[in-house]
Scaffold this active site. Structure first.
Site, short mmCIF file in Angstrom:
data_model
loop_
_atom_site.label_atom_id
_atom_site.label_comp_id
_atom_site.label_asym_id
_atom_site.label_seq_id
_atom_site.Cartn_x
_atom_site.Cartn_y
_atom_site.Cartn_z
CD GLU A 1 -5.84 32.14 -6.48
OE1 GLU A 1 -6.60 31.17 -6.62
OE2 GLU A 1 -4.61 32.08 -6.70
N GLY B 1 0.82 -1.20 0.00
CA GLY B 1 0.00 0.00 0.00
C GLY B 1 0.85 1.25 0.00
N PRO B 2 0.25 2.40 -0.29
CG PRO B 2 -1.17 3.90 -1.34
CD PRO B 2 -1.17 2.58 -0.66
CG HIS C 1 -8.12 29.65 -10.81
ND1 HIS C 1 -7.90 28.93 -11.96
CD2 HIS C 1 -6.91 30.11 -10.40
CE1 HIS C 1 -6.59 28.96 -12.24
NE2 HIS C 1 -5.99 29.68 -11.31
CB THR D 1 -2.13 2.99 3.78
OG1 THR D 1 -1.05 2.11 3.48
CG2 THR D 1 -2.29 4.00 2.65
N GLY D 2 -0.98 2.46 7.03
CA GLY D 2 -1.14 1.66 8.23
C GLY D 2 -0.66 0.23 8.13
#
Length: 643
Positions: free
Chosen positions: A418, A195-196, A421, A199-200
């Protein structure tokens, strides 16, 4: 280090004490020349004398009749004793004391022994303090965790229910193997947590240790690799020998990619230390000898670099994916981390989870910690909703730089950038809602526009992506249409828009001209930490056609954004003026400003806005960071998609 130094100091003091015990000195007196001593003896002034070797100590009377001590070194005079007796001196003779052989050896060899001890100490430090010192260089560094060692259970792990179910089944297999073996099932050899980062995976392994009623060994992949070839393989053998003695048991290897990389990539060939270690690991997991009852659990965020032999069935039988949490998972994780944090009544965990798409477990833990620190900074008794919003902005974009001096012209440019956008996003039906816009500098940025999806996005259609390109163009158009100028603040907008358009054409088949085909190859760049597309194996004519289609796609959306701003120019002015006056506007204030009404003036410390970074798929919730404060080069601080 301090304990070792103290040990050697104690040893030195002990040796000195032993030496003093076996060499008790005579009572010292005033030093006296030998000639003076002979004169006083002849005059009958010496009362007592103690002779030991060539040294005489005693007492004499001075001219006033007072007793005084003396200490004199005498030559080899055989008549000295008789001369003293003739003068009626009380004479005592001390025998020569022999120093024990062991003490004499220690005294003579002490400098050499000290040098050897220092050498051994530094050798142990170079070896990383392995078991057994110099003789335990090849011993495993795996630590056996007991029930009282930082106990973590499955109640402390949230957001990965499927992964928890997989590891729970392995624990049940160890506790009650007959439940599975009666149907012919075999205990798995290994389980890989993928996992990344954040993530635990390690937390899940700690929960396995807390739940399992079997021995649990923990070690890092980097603990196997040393500068000497063969040491890592020796440590692998020793680790499995320890595990066999405690079977059934679990062995956890964190960051296994440190020693399990693809073989053949090193310059040392088969004699490379990492390859030797990996070969031994492969043999121990599924080689000639069986390792029944030993389950290897490993974690990595780089499964693409692992050797294929390590991933085949029979070694790592299961690959458990620990992904970034979804909406429900983020809510559960926040509740876990909020257990020890006193919360105010206005904190809505569901709303906070909804506003943090793409956050990993570590990100959410950091968010709760930053909110608690912010509350403590203002001496609050409880953590409020505003603290979480402040922490969220700080985690995503950095700390505010209100002390930064910005001229009125630059502030006006940032406001229209801004506002452009924001206004384009408001009038595109497929765009994510705008939740906050600000021209307060953060990090290297002078302004931000934050969008938050209504729900987590895992797929994107063509119209949504086209709207994203139009929104990116709105910043430059806001400056150009009103102020008639072009600044470097839109450079990152153009970069992201170009990359998004090129992916639509070459990767996702969203172009009628190029058709549903993939042009180019996606390659992983380990130093960049992401995948990039290289247009290889395509002709020059095809590459030229791709460039034309990409340019047309960007120009069409540029024209669409320009039409929106020209049609609603009055609202662009109202929104920009409100930003110049109030600096930060949330969803409600944006709508009121576009209607010409006064904003509610909610202070940022009481703001109810929320936003978050993207889920792993691209693109999604975007945070447009406005113009850079580095005017000497194109801006790279406009962060588009945050994954």
């Amino acid at each position: 280090m301090g304990k070792n130094i103290l040990l050697w100091v104690v040893i030195g003091l002990t040796m000195m004490s032993l030496f003093n015990m076996f060499s008790a000195p005579l009572v010292k007196g005033d030093r006296m020349p030998y000639s003076t001593f002979v004169e006083k003896v002849n005059q009958g002034m010496v009362e007592t004398a103690t002779i030991k070797d060539n040294r005489v100590v005693g007492q004499y009377r001075d001219s006033s009749g007072e007793l005084k001590s003396f200490d004199v070194t005498v030559p080899n005079d055989p008549n000295l004793s008789q001369r003293l007796l003739d003068q009626h001196v009380q004479v005592d003779v001390k025998e020569r004391e022999e120093v024990p052989f062991i003490i004499s050896v220690l005294i003579s060899w002490f400098p050499m022994l000290l040098l050897i001890a220092v050498w051994v100490f530094f050798m142990r430090q170079m070896q990383g303090g392995g078991k057994g010192g110099a003789m335990g260089f090849g011993k495993s560094k795996a630590k056996l965790l007991n029930e009282n060692t930082a106990r973590v259970t499955f109640e402390d792990v949230a957001g990965c229910d499927e992964a928890k179910q997989e590891v729970t089944e392995v624990i049940e297999f160890l506790r009650e193997p007959s439940k599975f073996t009666r149907l012919g099932g075999k205990i798995p050899k290994g389980m890989l947590l993928v996992g990344p980062p954040g993530t635990g995976k390690t937390l899940l392994a700690r929960a396995i240790a807390g739940e399992a009623e079997v021995p649990f060994f923990s070690i890092s992949g980097s603990d196997f690799v040393e500068m000497f070839v063969g040491v890592g393989a020796s440590r692998v053998r020793d680790m499995f020998e320890q595990a066999k003695k405690s079977a059934p048991c679990i062995v956890f290897v964190d960051e296994i990619d440190a020693m399990g990389r693809h073989r053949g990539a090193g310059i040392g060939g088969g004699n490379d230390e990492r390859e030797q270690t990996l070969n031994q690991m492969l043999v121990e997991m599924d080689g000639f000898e069986s390792n029944e009852g030993v389950i290897l659990v490993a974690a990595t965020n780089r499964p693409d670099v692992l050797d294929p032999a390590l991933l085949r069935p029979g070694r790592f039988d299961r690959q458990v994916v620990v992904p970034r949490p979804d909406l429900l998972g983020r809510e559960q994780i926040l509740k876990v981390h909020m257990r020890k944090v006193p919360l105010s009544g206005n904190v809505d965990v569901k709303e906070l989870a909804r506003g943090t798409p793409g956050f990993s477990g570590a990100d959410l833990a950091n968010l709760v910690n930053e909110a608690a620190l912010n509350a403590a900074r203002f001496d609050r008794d409880k953590v409020t909703r505003a603290d979480f919003e402040t922490a969220k902005d700080k985690v995503m974009m950095g700390t505010e730089r209100r002390s930064m001096i910005i001229s009125d012209d630059q502030k006006k440019t940032t406001a229209y950038h801004e506002a452009g956008h924001t206004l384009v996003a408001k009038y595109l039906k497929n765009a994510d809602p705008v939740h906050k816009v600000s021209i307060i500098p953060r990090g290297q940025a002078l302004g931000i526009t934050m969008q938050m999806p209504v729900e987590d996005r895992f797929n994107h259609d063509r119209e949504y992506l086209r709207d994203q390109i139009s929104i990116m163009m709105g910043g430059r158009l806001g400056e150009e249409l009103v102020l008639g100028q072009m600044t470097t603040g839109a450079s990152n907008d153009f970069e992201r828009a170009t990359q998004l358009a090129r992916n639509m054409v070459t990767q996702w088949g969203m172009s009628d001209e190029m058709g549903p085909m993939v042009y180019g190859e996606r390659e992983h760049e380990p130093f960049l930490g992401r995948e990039i597309t290289r247009q290889t194996n395509i002709s020059e004519e095809t590459a030229r056609k791709i460039d034309i289609v990409v340019r047309k796609l960007i120009e069409d959306n540029y024209a669409r954004a320009k039409n929106i701003l020209e049609e609603h120019m009055d609202q662009l002015h109202l929104l920009a003026n409100a930003l110049i006056k109030y600096e930060t506007l949330d969803t409600t204030d944006i709508d009121r400003a576009m209607e010409g009404k006064e904003p509610l003036l909610i202070k940022e410390s009481q703001s109810t806005t929320s936003t978050g970074p993207l889920p792993p798929e691209e693109p999604s919730a975007r945070v447009d960071i406005g113009q850079s404060n580095e005017q000497n080069k194109p801006s790279d601080s406009e962060a588009g998609q945050i994954n």
